[in-house]
Design an enzyme around this catalytic site. Sequence first.
Site: not given
Length: 561
Positions: A294-296, A298, A322
């Site tokens: 998720a976010c960084s 990802g 995500m």
Amino acid sequence: MAKKPSAFDTMNDATMALGPLSGLAREDFAGAVGLLLRQTMENPDKNFKAMSSFSEDVVQIMTGSSDLAPDRKDKRFMDPAWQFNPFFKAGAQYYLAIQKGVKGWIEDLEMDALERDRANFISQMVIDALAPTNSLIGNPTAQKRLVDSGGLSLIKGLRNAYDDMVNNKMMVSQVNKKPFKLGENIATAKGNVVYRDDIMELVQYAPTTDKVYAVPQLTIPPQINKMYINDLSPEKSVVKWQTDHGIQPFVISWKNPTEEQGVWNMTDYVNATIKALDVIQEITGSKTVNVSGACSGGQTMSVMLSKLAAMGDKRIGCVTMMVCVLEPKKGDTEASSLISDHGVELARQRAAKKGIVSGDSMARGFAWLRPNDLIWNYVINNYLLGDDPPAFDILFWNADATNLSGSLLSDFLDLFVANAYAEPATFEIADHVLDLTKVDCDMFILGGSTDHITPWQACYRSTQLFGGKNIEFVLSQAGHMQAILNPPGNPKAKYFKHSKNQTPANVEAWMKGTEEVAGSWWPYWMEWLTARAGKQIAAPKICGSKQYPAMESAPGLYVHG
């Protein structure tokens, strides 16, 4: 002859995803203010038009004929006094007239889209700050509290302000941290650390079913904030949802880097994720591992996937990504318009000089993206009303910020400035040439409909970057973190998916084919995931293995650093 910037160079002059990481350079902020002043000087006719409109509103307010009224959903103006007290009603209308006049004036000016976004963002920040509700004299609710409490609310508010100045680095507190304790009522899922090195711990969570799916699941969290967002509370635990459905979850816990560890770069973090895969395979005996980020996290996961594909390494099963933007574009949000090449370079220099970007600095950056919700709301609650900030588990986690390695920040900036994720085979990182088209895994990509950090339309672009044939996009009806922490049971929850599970290149085409589904997206994701998690086998009796024995109980040691 200097190289002419490409169209994408121009677009990348503004990227939402960089905002909280790079911060806003004083020069860029001043430049945006200067732009407004210059427009004021150069357009006297439009200034006169705006002033005339404002004057008409003032006359209507003074004569009691104005129909200006706050939005019914604006929590700042919920007190009945804003409707029935003529002085407060007029005060609100003056404020709304200013807001309306500035908005109309900016719309009337001749500016390009980037300049207009900058003007809107700056002007809205100023207007938010000028709201009458932000002062005791202009806030009827705070005045009533002052009288009802015999003045104690003011004393308590002053004490809260003093505590924030002394103990919270001049930032207004967003959460009451006292009720929460890691391992007791936060991050309570059973498990053990099964591997630890300088940069990460790997936590294996204990099964809660007699049988489990053979293919384990590795979660790669962001390097910002702590990993226990995946196991926030028993009611909001992605980890528990996985174990209760027979998934074998492993989660990386990044160490909070000190200034000396600011040399950790993308290569180090990607190599750590590959080491985690090695450990998981040794413990479970599985030939493949499913991964999520998720976010960084990802972004890091995407580099890892590309590197494994370049190595011909086929150990990855399916991928869940995500609230993660890999291809930012101009106009994703107004706030992104203030990020310039100059600001990015300053952020790089600041991080290189200090070694890290402090968690406090990034928290300020995130807060100023939504000042009404994340700053002024708490100024009113904590200082004017004298209340404690709310005890809310997500805000507790949000306030538990970590530092970001300066070298990793520099790599993130390089990736975005070069548009490396979207330009296959043009950028070298983590000892290989990045090319997401070589990644052919099934993918489940999630966005949040009200996400102000990673806008969902920007998240959707990732559906076109990878080489897999089966890529699905789901839109959760929530913001950045709430989009992920969306367990079953919320009667207002809903999500959107394409009726034929397709991801056309145009996001508008995707929207036309979507269907609204009531409830949480977690059951749908679990159905998707278990279909790719292999056969069911007997659940392991213990965490770890002979080579990687169980160590400290989950959530481990690094979450406390």
